[in-house]
Motif scaffolding. Structure first.
Motif, PDB file in Angstrom:
ATOM      1  N   PHE A 161       0.839  -1.202   0.000  1.00 23.97           N
ATOM      2  CA  PHE A 161       0.000   0.000   0.000  1.00 23.97           C
ATOM      3  C   PHE A 161       0.870   1.246   0.000  1.00 23.97           C
ATOM      4  N   SER A 162       0.290   2.341  -0.479  1.00 24.63           N
ATOM      5  CA  SER A 162       0.975   3.635  -0.440  1.00 24.63           C
ATOM      6  C   SER A 162       1.114   4.096   1.003  1.00 24.63           C
ATOM      7  N   ALA A 163       2.171   4.847   1.268  1.00 24.53           N
ATOM      8  CA  ALA A 163       2.396   5.390   2.616  1.00 24.53           C
ATOM      9  C   ALA A 163       1.730   6.765   2.698  1.00 24.53           C
ATOM     10  N   ARG A 164       0.411   6.754   2.818  1.00 24.12           N
ATOM     11  CA  ARG A 164      -0.349   7.996   2.886  1.00 24.12           C
ATOM     12  C   ARG A 164      -0.970   8.126   4.258  1.00 24.12           C
ATOM     13  N   ASP A 165      -1.126   9.366   4.700  1.00 29.12           N
ATOM     14  CA  ASP A 165      -1.704   9.586   6.035  1.00 29.12           C
ATOM     15  C   ASP A 165      -3.142  10.098   5.956  1.00 29.12           C
ATOM     16  N   ASP A 166      -3.773   9.990   4.794  1.00 28.03           N
ATOM     17  CA  ASP A 166      -5.135  10.500   4.637  1.00 28.03           C
ATOM     18  C   ASP A 166      -6.165   9.388   4.425  1.00 28.03           C
ATOM     19  N   VAL A 167      -5.979   8.245   5.111  1.00 31.44           N
ATOM     20  CA  VAL A 167      -6.952   7.147   5.029  1.00 31.44           C
ATOM     21  C   VAL A 167      -8.203   7.580   5.790  1.00 31.44           C
ATOM     22  N   VAL A 168      -9.346   7.550   5.097  1.00 31.20           N
ATOM     23  CA  VAL A 168     -10.598   7.959   5.731  1.00 31.20           C
ATOM     24  C   VAL A 168     -11.535   6.787   5.997  1.00 31.20           C
ATOM     25  N   ALA A 169     -11.274   5.655   5.339  1.00 28.48           N
ATOM     26  CA  ALA A 169     -12.139   4.492   5.546  1.00 28.48           C
ATOM     27  C   ALA A 169     -11.357   3.219   5.263  1.00 28.48           C
ATOM     28  N   VAL A 170     -11.745   2.156   5.974  1.00 31.78           N
ATOM     29  CA  VAL A 170     -11.166   0.833   5.754  1.00 31.78           C
ATOM     30  C   VAL A 170     -12.328  -0.142   5.609  1.00 31.78           C
ATOM     31  N   THR A 171     -12.280  -0.907   4.527  1.00 36.55           N
ATOM     32  CA  THR A 171     -13.296  -1.934   4.308  1.00 36.55           C
ATOM     33  C   THR A 171     -12.610  -3.291   4.357  1.00 36.55           C
ATOM     34  N   LEU A 172     -13.180  -4.177   5.139  1.00 39.08           N
ATOM     35  CA  LEU A 172     -12.677  -5.546   5.253  1.00 39.08           C
ATOM     36  C   LEU A 172     -13.540  -6.430   4.369  1.00 39.08           C
ATOM     37  N   HIS A 173     -12.905  -7.336   3.661  1.00 39.52           N
ATOM     38  CA  HIS A 173     -13.618  -8.217   2.734  1.00 39.52           C
ATOM     39  C   HIS A 173     -13.319  -9.670   3.102  1.00 39.52           C
TER      40      HIS A 173
ATOM     41  N   SER B  67     -14.279 -13.718   1.646  1.00 39.41           N
ATOM     42  CA  SER B  67     -14.924 -14.495   0.590  1.00 39.41           C
ATOM     43  C   SER B  67     -16.137 -15.249   1.121  1.00 39.41           C
ATOM     44  N   GLY B  68     -16.245 -15.401   2.443  1.00 38.03           N
ATOM     45  CA  GLY B  68     -17.371 -16.135   3.005  1.00 38.03           C
ATOM     46  C   GLY B  68     -18.382 -15.278   3.738  1.00 38.03           C
ATOM     47  N   SER B  69     -17.938 -14.131   4.278  1.00 35.99           N
ATOM     48  CA  SER B  69     -18.824 -13.329   5.129  1.00 35.99           C
ATOM     49  C   SER B  69     -19.222 -11.993   4.528  1.00 35.99           C
ATOM     50  N   GLY B  70     -18.762 -11.681   3.352  1.00 36.34           N
ATOM     51  CA  GLY B  70     -19.106 -10.394   2.760  1.00 36.34           C
ATOM     52  C   GLY B  70     -18.111  -9.320   3.160  1.00 36.34           C
ATOM     53  N   ASP B  71     -18.623  -8.088   3.248  1.00 34.23           N
ATOM     54  CA  ASP B  71     -17.780  -6.930   3.531  1.00 34.23           C
ATOM     55  C   ASP B  71     -18.207  -6.275   4.839  1.00 34.23           C
ATOM     56  N   ALA B  72     -17.273  -5.589   5.473  1.00 37.03           N
ATOM     57  CA  ALA B  72     -17.578  -4.818   6.675  1.00 37.03           C
ATOM     58  C   ALA B  72     -16.802  -3.512   6.621  1.00 37.03           C
ATOM     59  N   GLU B  73     -17.515  -2.418   6.733  1.00 38.86           N
ATOM     60  CA  GLU B  73     -16.888  -1.100   6.809  1.00 38.86           C
ATOM     61  C   GLU B  73     -16.452  -0.919   8.261  1.00 38.86           C
ATOM     62  N   ALA B  74     -15.170  -0.743   8.478  1.00 34.49           N
ATOM     63  CA  ALA B  74     -14.659  -0.605   9.842  1.00 34.49           C
ATOM     64  C   ALA B  74     -15.115   0.715  10.447  1.00 34.49           C
ATOM     65  N   ASP B  75     -15.494   0.670  11.708  1.00 32.58           N
ATOM     66  CA  ASP B  75     -15.852   1.882  12.443  1.00 32.58           C
ATOM     67  C   ASP B  75     -14.643   2.814  12.445  1.00 32.58           C
ATOM     68  N   THR B  76     -14.885   4.106  12.451  1.00 29.62           N
ATOM     69  CA  THR B  76     -13.794   5.090  12.358  1.00 29.62           C
ATOM     70  C   THR B  76     -12.761   4.940  13.471  1.00 29.62           C
ATOM     71  N   GLN B  77     -13.162   4.428  14.628  1.00 30.21           N
ATOM     72  CA  GLN B  77     -12.191   4.265  15.719  1.00 30.21           C
ATOM     73  C   GLN B  77     -11.107   3.237  15.405  1.00 30.21           C
ATOM     74  N   TYR B  78     -11.401   2.325  14.460  1.00 30.06           N
ATOM     75  CA  TYR B  78     -10.437   1.289  14.104  1.00 30.06           C
ATOM     76  C   TYR B  78      -9.606   1.636  12.866  1.00 30.06           C
ATOM     77  N   VAL B  79      -9.979   2.701  12.164  1.00 31.92           N
ATOM     78  CA  VAL B  79      -9.296   3.064  10.920  1.00 31.92           C
ATOM     79  C   VAL B  79      -7.795   3.278  11.112  1.00 31.92           C
ATOM     80  N   PRO B  80      -7.354   4.054  12.110  1.00 27.80           N
ATOM     81  CA  PRO B  80      -5.906   4.264  12.235  1.00 27.80           C
ATOM     82  C   PRO B  80      -5.109   2.965  12.436  1.00 27.80           C
ATOM     83  N   GLU B  81      -5.606   2.079  13.305  1.00 25.27           N
ATOM     84  CA  GLU B  81      -4.883   0.833  13.580  1.00 25.27           C
ATOM     85  C   GLU B  81      -4.886  -0.087  12.359  1.00 25.27           C
ATOM     86  N   LEU B  82      -6.028  -0.227  11.705  1.00 28.00           N
ATOM     87  CA  LEU B  82      -6.109  -1.091  10.530  1.00 28.00           C
ATOM     88  C   LEU B  82      -5.290  -0.533   9.367  1.00 28.00           C
ATOM     89  N   ALA B  83      -5.330   0.799   9.187  1.00 28.30           N
ATOM     90  CA  ALA B  83      -4.562   1.423   8.097  1.00 28.30           C
ATOM     91  C   ALA B  83      -3.062   1.253   8.334  1.00 28.30           C
TER      92      ALA B  83
END
Length: 146
Positions: free
Chosen positions: A41-53, A55-71
């Motif tokens: 991934f690019s080393a950018r500090d402007d991540v505003v959303a993280v989506t987890l995918h 193949s069996g459970s679909g997608d989940a938009e991560a709550d904003t509180q988890y965005v920094p750690e996941l990014a």
């Protein structure tokens, strides 16, 4: 006498033999160079959303509180060795992926175990799942990708 320094010839033969053994060894083990541990991934500090995918459970938009750690976790991914024709990936190896969305609306995605760069598939070098991984899935807006 044709051979004035037999020690030099023996040393040269030993070097050639060692090089041949190394070349054959790499051929049998499939040893290949990594692409320099390049970031996935690019080393950018402007991540505003993280989506987890999944193949069996679909997608989940991560709550904003988890965005920094996941990014930060995803941005630490680096390319490992290429997936070769001789590799048999474990079942489910690339069942999960992650998408980082940036402030300008662009996004990047990668599997958490395998990634594709320039048409080639590489193993991902990464740390263990972050502490918030399971909670982000539980709290996220899980939706079926079907």
């Amino acid at each position: 006498m044709l051979i004035k320094k037999p020690g030099t010839i023996a040393l040269a033969l030993a070097a050639v033999l060692l090089a041949a053994v190394f070349a054959v060894g790499c051929g049998f083990t499939g040893a290949q160079d990594e692409i320099g541990g390049e970031p996935v991934f690019s080393a950018r500090d402007d991540v505003v959303a993280v989506t987890l995918h999944s193949s069996g459970s679909g997608d989940a938009e991560a709550d904003t509180q988890y965005v920094p750690e996941l990014a930060a976790w995803a941005q630490s991914f680096t390319c490992g060795r290429p997936l070769s024709d001789r590799d048999t990936p474990e079942p489910g190896l690339n069942s999960f992926s992650i998408t980082l969305t940036y402030a300008d609306g662009t996004s990047e995605s990668s599997g958490i175990d395998l990634t594709e760069i320039d048409g080639n598939i590489y193993y991902v070098n990464r740390d263990a799942l972050p502490d918030c991984w399971h909670t982000a899935w539980d709290d996220g807006d899980a939706s079926s990708s079907e």
